[in-house]
Design a protein around this motif. Structure first.
Motif, PDB file in Angstrom:
ATOM      1  N   LEU A 141      32.937  35.577 -33.547  1.00 28.35           N
ATOM      2  CA  LEU A 141      32.101  34.570 -34.524  1.00 28.35           C
ATOM      3  C   LEU A 141      31.224  34.659 -33.370  1.00 28.35           C
ATOM      4  O   LEU A 141      32.047  33.576 -32.151  1.00 28.35           O
ATOM      5  N   GLY A 142      30.587  34.442 -33.808  1.00 33.66           N
ATOM      6  CA  GLY A 142      28.879  34.160 -32.933  1.00 33.66           C
ATOM      7  C   GLY A 142      27.818  32.982 -33.674  1.00 33.66           C
ATOM      8  O   GLY A 142      28.035  33.154 -34.013  1.00 33.66           O
ATOM      9  N   VAL A 143      28.223  31.856 -32.429  1.00 35.16           N
ATOM     10  CA  VAL A 143      27.502  30.378 -32.825  1.00 35.16           C
ATOM     11  C   VAL A 143      25.735  30.844 -31.595  1.00 35.16           C
ATOM     12  O   VAL A 143      26.031  30.956 -31.345  1.00 35.16           O
ATOM     13  N   VAL A 195      33.233  40.502 -37.414  1.00 35.92           N
ATOM     14  CA  VAL A 195      32.429  39.242 -37.359  1.00 35.92           C
ATOM     15  C   VAL A 195      31.542  38.358 -37.708  1.00 35.92           C
ATOM     16  O   VAL A 195      31.190  38.819 -39.079  1.00 35.92           O
ATOM     17  N   GLU A 196      31.711  37.552 -37.683  1.00 32.09           N
ATOM     18  CA  GLU A 196      31.145  36.166 -38.480  1.00 32.09           C
ATOM     19  C   GLU A 196      29.891  35.572 -37.817  1.00 32.09           C
ATOM     20  O   GLU A 196      30.194  35.667 -36.226  1.00 32.09           O
ATOM     21  N   PHE A 197      28.887  35.272 -38.083  1.00 31.35           N
ATOM     22  CA  PHE A 197      27.960  34.437 -37.281  1.00 31.35           C
ATOM     23  C   PHE A 197      28.190  33.330 -38.035  1.00 31.35           C
ATOM     24  O   PHE A 197      27.240  33.318 -39.898  1.00 31.35           O
ATOM     25  N   ALA A 198      27.757  32.126 -37.246  1.00 33.63           N
ATOM     26  CA  ALA A 198      27.406  30.914 -37.894  1.00 33.63           C
ATOM     27  C   ALA A 198      26.448  29.924 -37.099  1.00 33.63           C
ATOM     28  O   ALA A 198      25.688  29.997 -35.805  1.00 33.63           O
ATOM     29  N   LEU A 244      29.686  22.161 -38.397  1.00 26.58           N
ATOM     30  CA  LEU A 244      30.919  23.360 -38.435  1.00 26.58           C
ATOM     31  C   LEU A 244      32.394  22.928 -38.342  1.00 26.58           C
ATOM     32  O   LEU A 244      33.366  22.431 -37.491  1.00 26.58           O
ATOM     33  N   ASN A 245      33.579  23.839 -39.125  1.00 27.64           N
ATOM     34  CA  ASN A 245      35.034  23.537 -39.071  1.00 27.64           C
ATOM     35  C   ASN A 245      35.697  25.001 -39.150  1.00 27.64           C
ATOM     36  O   ASN A 245      35.880  25.078 -40.445  1.00 27.64           O
ATOM     37  N   TRP A 246      36.156  25.631 -38.455  1.00 28.50           N
ATOM     38  CA  TRP A 246      36.516  26.820 -38.663  1.00 28.50           C
ATOM     39  C   TRP A 246      37.849  26.932 -39.282  1.00 28.50           C
ATOM     40  O   TRP A 246      38.062  28.581 -39.652  1.00 28.50           O
ATOM     41  N   GLY A 247      38.290  25.898 -38.911  1.00 24.13           N
ATOM     42  CA  GLY A 247      40.106  25.929 -39.761  1.00 24.13           C
ATOM     43  C   GLY A 247      41.006  27.093 -38.840  1.00 24.13           C
ATOM     44  O   GLY A 247      41.970  27.126 -39.182  1.00 24.13           O
TER      45      GLY A 247
END
Ligand code: GLN
Length: 288
Positions: free
Chosen positions: A146-148, A171-174, A183-186
């Motif tokens: 995950l890239g923030v 991959v995910e980006f936020a 942000l709450n990724w869980g």
């Protein structure tokens, strides 16, 4: 300038560009002349034959624009649009920090630890071009990333780089400002990496124009003492890090000890301080 360049075409375009770059105090003018010519011609710089240069009008125009930009100190990577980092050429523009070779130290150590401890969830805070995150997860085939980043434009570049490397499935980006409460990724992470801004606000004026005028200020400015963002990260990283998880942080010259102390106060243990290619303490490695 275009007409001047055109007149030079049959004499020695390469020498002319080199001369102009040298006059403009651009370091390595011969190398950069080659890179600009290769860019204008759309060919690989390594195979460019300087003795058989033939540029059409469109290519001459492109060269002219590129030369003007370089003489205005735009870094070559942001003229040609890519920068080599670790194993790939990453897309870059003025919305992201130019990837630096020093940062490859962080990548190498993250991959080593990821392999040794089978780390699977990687968080990159302030991902910029995505160069760190994408390089790390490419070499950790079981990992997801995950890239923030606070910048939507940077996230677009990171997304493009992920697509180029075929890493979109992993991959995910936020968008977020560090651990923004929205942000709450869980889930937690077992590997957190970051190359936060760490230049003292007052020192930015002294940086090379290539940096201060073409890297985003947001990516450089670490507040009055240069530690502002390390302190913010230290407050929140422990709650997002799995037990036995690792944190790797790039630091500026002379900052490693204090950064280690800031994180020790948050309960993380210093494992190692890794040096960059110039022998400077560059990467602080911590464990929960
Ligand atoms: N993570 C990106 C890099 O290291 C961007 C870092 C930043 O913008 N400070 O290149």
């Amino acid at each position: 300038m275009l007409s001047q360049i055109m007149n030079m075409q049959n004499t020695n375009l390469f020498e002319d560009i080199t001369h102009r770059l040298a006059e403009g105090k651009i370091p390595s003018p011969r190398l950069e002349a080659r890179l600009l010519l290769a860019y204008a011609l759309g060919v690989d710089a390594d195979t460019l034959n300087l003795f058989a240069l033939e540029l059409d009008d469109a290519q001459l125009h492109k060269l002219d624009q590129a030369l003007k930009a370089r003489l205005a100190h735009k870094p070559i990577c942001k003229i040609v649009g890519t920068k080599a980092f670790y194993k790939h050429d990453f897309k870059v523009d003025c919305n992201v920090l130019s990837p630096r070779p020093d940062t490859e130290i962080l990548v190498e150590n993250a991959i080593r630890l990821g392999q040794q401890h089978n780390l699977k969830r990687v968080l990159d805070l302030g991902t910029g071009s995505g160069c760190i995150l994408l390089s790390v997860i490419e070499d950790l085939p079981n990992a997801k990333g995950l890239g923030v980043d606070i910048s939507d434009k940077a996230l677009e570049i990171a997304q493009t780089n992920a697509a180029m490397l075929g890493l979109l499935p992993r991959v995910e980006f936020a968008r977020g400002s560090w651990f923004d409460d929205t942000l709450n990724w869980g889930y937690k992470f077992d590997l957190i990496v970051s190359n936060p801004p760490y230049i003292k606000s007052g020192d930015i004026v002294n940086l090379a124009p290539e940096v201060k005028d073409y890297d985003p200020r947001l990516a450089l400015d670490g507040g009055a003492d240069g530690y502002r963002d390390y302190k913010k990260l230290a407050e929140r990283i422990p709650e997002w890090l799995e037990d036995n998880g690792y944190v790797l942080l790039e630091v500026g010259i002379g900052q490693a000890e204090q950064v280690a102390q800031i994180f020790a106060a948050s309960g993380l243990h210093l494992c190692e301080i890794a040096k960059d290619l110039a022998g400077i303490n560059r990467c602080v490695i911590l464990k929960k």
